[in-house]
Design a protein around this motif. Sequence first.
Motif, mmCIF file in Angstrom:
data_model
loop_
_atom_site.group_PDB
_atom_site.id
_atom_site.type_symbol
_atom_site.label_atom_id
_atom_site.label_comp_id
_atom_site.label_asym_id
_atom_site.label_seq_id
_atom_site.Cartn_x
_atom_site.Cartn_y
_atom_site.Cartn_z
ATOM 1 N N VAL A 6 -13.796 7.748 11.075
ATOM 2 C CA VAL A 6 -14.122 9.031 10.451
ATOM 3 C C VAL A 6 -14.802 9.933 11.490
ATOM 4 N N GLU A 7 -15.747 9.352 12.193
ATOM 5 C CA GLU A 7 -16.443 10.104 13.250
ATOM 6 C C GLU A 7 -15.453 10.690 14.254
ATOM 7 N N GLU A 8 -14.458 9.857 14.577
ATOM 8 C CA GLU A 8 -13.488 10.272 15.600
ATOM 9 C C GLU A 8 -12.319 11.059 15.020
ATOM 10 N N GLY A 9 -12.343 11.254 13.694
ATOM 11 C CA GLY A 9 -11.272 12.030 13.063
ATOM 12 C C GLY A 9 -9.933 11.320 13.029
ATOM 13 N N VAL A 10 -9.976 10.005 12.990
ATOM 14 C CA VAL A 10 -8.717 9.239 12.952
ATOM 15 C C VAL A 10 -8.216 9.142 11.510
ATOM 16 N N SER A 11 -6.942 9.401 11.323
ATOM 17 C CA SER A 11 -6.335 9.222 10.001
ATOM 18 C C SER A 11 -5.115 8.328 10.144
ATOM 19 N N VAL A 12 -4.846 7.528 9.134
ATOM 20 C CA VAL A 12 -3.606 6.736 9.164
ATOM 21 C C VAL A 12 -2.447 7.527 8.559
ATOM 22 N N PHE A 13 -2.738 8.721 8.069
ATOM 23 C CA PHE A 13 -1.683 9.551 7.484
ATOM 24 C C PHE A 13 -1.493 10.825 8.296
ATOM 25 N N GLU A 14 -0.293 11.324 8.280
ATOM 26 C CA GLU A 14 -0.041 12.606 8.928
ATOM 27 C C GLU A 14 -0.790 13.714 8.197
ATOM 28 N N SER A 15 -1.134 14.730 8.920
ATOM 29 C CA SER A 15 -1.801 15.868 8.285
ATOM 30 C C SER A 15 -0.879 16.445 7.209
ATOM 31 N N GLY A 16 -1.471 16.830 6.093
ATOM 32 C CA GLY A 16 -0.668 17.398 5.009
ATOM 33 C C GLY A 16 -0.190 16.374 3.991
ATOM 34 N N THR A 17 -0.465 15.114 4.272
ATOM 35 C CA THR A 17 -0.079 14.086 3.292
ATOM 36 C C THR A 17 -0.850 14.331 1.995
ATOM 37 N N LYS A 18 -0.154 14.250 0.881
ATOM 38 C CA LYS A 18 -0.791 14.563 -0.399
ATOM 39 C C LYS A 18 -1.675 13.414 -0.874
ATOM 40 N N ARG A 19 -2.818 13.785 -1.404
ATOM 41 C CA ARG A 19 -3.822 12.798 -1.826
ATOM 42 C C ARG A 19 -3.617 12.453 -3.309
ATOM 43 N N ILE A 20 -3.308 11.186 -3.549
ATOM 44 C CA ILE A 20 -2.949 10.751 -4.908
ATOM 45 C C ILE A 20 -3.999 9.794 -5.462
ATOM 46 N N LEU A 21 -4.377 10.024 -6.708
ATOM 47 C CA LEU A 21 -5.208 9.057 -7.426
ATOM 48 C C LEU A 21 -4.307 8.313 -8.409
ATOM 49 N N LEU A 22 -4.422 6.997 -8.425
ATOM 50 C CA LEU A 22 -3.705 6.217 -9.437
ATOM 51 C C LEU A 22 -4.680 5.865 -10.560
ATOM 52 N N ALA A 23 -4.259 6.128 -11.794
ATOM 53 C CA ALA A 23 -5.078 5.780 -12.952
ATOM 54 C C ALA A 23 -4.280 4.812 -13.815
ATOM 55 N N GLY A 24 -4.970 3.923 -14.499
ATOM 56 C CA GLY A 24 -4.251 3.085 -15.463
ATOM 57 C C GLY A 24 -4.549 1.618 -15.397
ATOM 58 N N THR A 25 -3.503 0.825 -15.624
ATOM 59 C CA THR A 25 -3.621 -0.623 -15.765
ATOM 60 C C THR A 25 -3.806 -1.298 -14.394
ATOM 61 N N PRO A 26 -4.384 -2.511 -14.371
ATOM 62 C CA PRO A 26 -4.690 -3.178 -13.099
ATOM 63 C C PRO A 26 -3.454 -3.617 -12.312
ATOM 64 N N LEU A 27 -3.661 -3.775 -11.008
ATOM 65 C CA LEU A 27 -2.604 -4.219 -10.095
ATOM 66 C C LEU A 27 -3.046 -5.527 -9.445
ATOM 67 N N ALA A 28 -2.563 -6.631 -9.986
ATOM 68 C CA ALA A 28 -2.973 -7.943 -9.470
ATOM 69 C C ALA A 28 -2.101 -8.321 -8.276
ATOM 70 N N ILE A 29 -2.646 -9.120 -7.359
ATOM 71 C CA ILE A 29 -1.869 -9.649 -6.222
ATOM 72 C C ILE A 29 -0.632 -10.346 -6.728
ATOM 73 N N PRO A 30 0.535 -10.172 -6.187
ATOM 74 C CA PRO A 30 0.912 -9.302 -5.077
ATOM 75 C C PRO A 30 1.628 -8.030 -5.558
ATOM 76 N N ASN A 31 1.034 -7.358 -6.532
ATOM 77 C CA ASN A 31 1.650 -6.145 -7.063
ATOM 78 C C ASN A 31 1.248 -4.937 -6.221
ATOM 79 N N TRP A 32 2.088 -4.629 -5.239
ATOM 80 C CA TRP A 32 1.823 -3.509 -4.310
ATOM 81 C C TRP A 32 2.877 -2.411 -4.471
#
Lengths: 425, 425
Positions: free
Chosen positions: A265-291
């Motif tokens: 964060v300090e160094e401004g590193v992101s794993v996403f390209e700039s402009g990637t849309k920020r999504i919140l997931l709401a709802g039921t649980p995701l148990a391993i290995p539900n990706w």
Amino acid sequence: MADYREMWKELGMDVETHDQLCEVLPMAFTDVYLSQKNRPENMGYFDFVVSEIHGVRPAELVKAQKENGTKVFGTFCVYVPDEVIFAAGGIATGLCGGSQFWVPGGEKVLPTNTCPLIKASVGARLDGTCPFFKIADMYVGETTCDGKKKAWEILGEEVPMHIMDLPQMKRRKDYKAWSEEIVEFKEKVEEFTGNKVTEENLAASIKMINDKRRALERLYSARKNKNIPISGKDSLLISQIAFYDDPTRFTEMTNKICDELDKRVEEGVSVFESGTKRILLAGTPLAIPNWKIHNIVETSGGAVVCEEMCTGTRYFERPVDETQTTLEGQIDALAERYMGINCACFTPNNARIDDIIRLCKEYDVDGVIDVNLKFCNLYDTEGFLVERELKKAGIPVLGIETDYTDSDVQQLRTRVGAFIEMLDR
Amino acid sequence: MADYREMWKELGMDVETHDQLCEVLPMAFTDVYLSQKNRPENMGYFDFVVSEIHGVRPAELVKAQKENGTKVFGTFCVYVPDEVIFAAGGIATGLCGGSQFWVPGGEKVLPTNTCPLIKASVGARLDGTCPFFKIADMYVGETTCDGKKKAWEILGEEVPMHIMDLPQMKRRKDYKAWSEEIVEFKEKVEEFTGNKVTEENLAASIKMINDKRRALERLYSARKNKNIPISGKDSLLISQIAFYDDPTRFTEMTNKICDELDKRVEEGVSVFESGTKRILLAGTPLAIPNWKIHNIVETSGGAVVCEEMCTGTRYFERPVDETQTTLEGQIDALAERYMGINCACFTPNNARIDDIIRLCKEYDVDGVIDVNLKFCNLYDTEGFLVERELKKAGIPVLGIETDYTDSDVQQLRTRVGAFIEMLDR
């Protein structure tokens, strides 16, 4: 992978059938996880844990049982207070339930119209293809939904089962009722482990689990930054492992990756390209290995920045009050904290909508995907109100329903892709 | 039929849409009911009530509201103690929910994967095609299943709603908790009606509702005879009307038909041919005008002699203790009676299996049909255990799942016919 076949055999598992799962899981993990770029170095630990998910932690549990007579409690839900179990020298662990592999086994005894999480859990037990289900000395169920409530009657025929009756409403007296359920649970755990829960050991375990919550809170906070230092997929994996791992080690390893994320964060590193849309997931649980959904979102121009789920904020938000000095006060503090979780099993449950809207602000969210596991009537019905209120609040929302099969992946990819593209306008 | 259109308009109903229902119901009733031979004369009253189901009783309720300021409480479940409502000078009434006509309206806001009873109820309210839903000043919900629990949140946006949190288990403390819920309900009813519940008026209403229970018990007892004096269809109709009618008049009219049935028993009169197989139906409730399964059974060589259902034995068995002389004692007696109902919403619910086996003996049953309304996960899951235990007890059992549509009638007819034929061997 180390050879755990002897342990699995000793546990009475169906090792041949289980081998089929062992064959496909690493491929799925490689496809979804190892293909990511610029992953934090400290994901190494979590990658290792998941790569030996049915070996390394189960072996620790078996060792504790054999060498120290430790009792292992298998739990299904974020309302069960792990603190009580650890205070009495027990170990709480999550069970299996996130793969289609286990679903047909569950369908032998449960209606097809049951959510995949419950069907997979029951199938994993009955088919003998999950070490955690075989290791647990006792299961702890709760009355959070119709499907689970009735599944206990089938699981309880095989293993000692304690059920906690979660109130279905949130009036003051319901908090008291939950406090009484925790007292009863404490007595059961004491009887089963032969160890007393005291102010001292409960204070220690409250602190231990709070530390885990604080570490997860820290992980999630890192995702609030404009430059997102870790993918949603990786964060989900950490959240999922939280249900199985030794709490102290988990906290240590999560804080370690958070140190790395802070630096990013300090160094401004992101794993996403700039402009990637920020999504919140709401709802039921995701148990391993539900990706599945994370993978679709993050290969469709989106970044999952928050999960308002049991495998997410519902698991770690709001620590338990650590200032109580009597058992009674501590148990009331536990009741207060756990009853504060906003699950769709409550009626009404408006506070969950407030939570989602708050999280959208905190995580600077562009859009919400409301994910429902097929046949979860609670979250599905509540979804109608959630989506209506989010729209009123000006937050774009997409409702999707899915299960553990791959049959809807292309269709979901189209819908999710269109939703994220729409967010661009 | 008398003209109730003015009343319906005043109630704010969608009279044009409702007309479509009024057109088809009499035909369905004629086909299923009036085609029967040798019906008891005293069915005339019940035929009349059902022929004007949306007119005559609603008109009485409206009159009571207008002339006496009476409050009408709409209820959905056999766990809600009507005694408290009547004691405070209120009137309790069932609502609509038994026809496919209302289902599409419910599906506008509820998941398709919701049971037809809930979808129809919500649709009947939202579409304005049920006078009872429009008349009720307050709805009384409970936490008996996921679907209803969440439906209250939608219905509660239109009408005052009181929810009773039914415990999900049957430990001693759960009886106490239900007692406390009844006290809270009493206070709500007192506040809403402006009338106090006293030992005297509660004793009177306990007796009144017990008299209704005893009349139904008498009706069902008549069906225990070798010569069955009344069809299952006719008995079901009486059970269904019990939820709507004035309790005192209903008791009188039911006792009247029971006098006639007693005479028939004396004279050895049966409405079925000798050798007709005696069937018990177990499972989910059958709301007016859901006569589908009874009609199939009784036109396929079977006689329905008992319903282990909410529209059946769960509604009337075991009267409330009438010997209590304090409000507290009376309310505990109510809690004791209502908690004694064995609904699949409890975990565990083994006593229901005992009930079914007992009823099979009492009613000299040849076979059980376990009927599940589609997407009722509770009864569906419990059905696995019920059917397994019945088979162990040597009782033939057929499990069926159905909804309110006609699309499965031919298939059900084949399966039910084959089951009944198998009983011959």
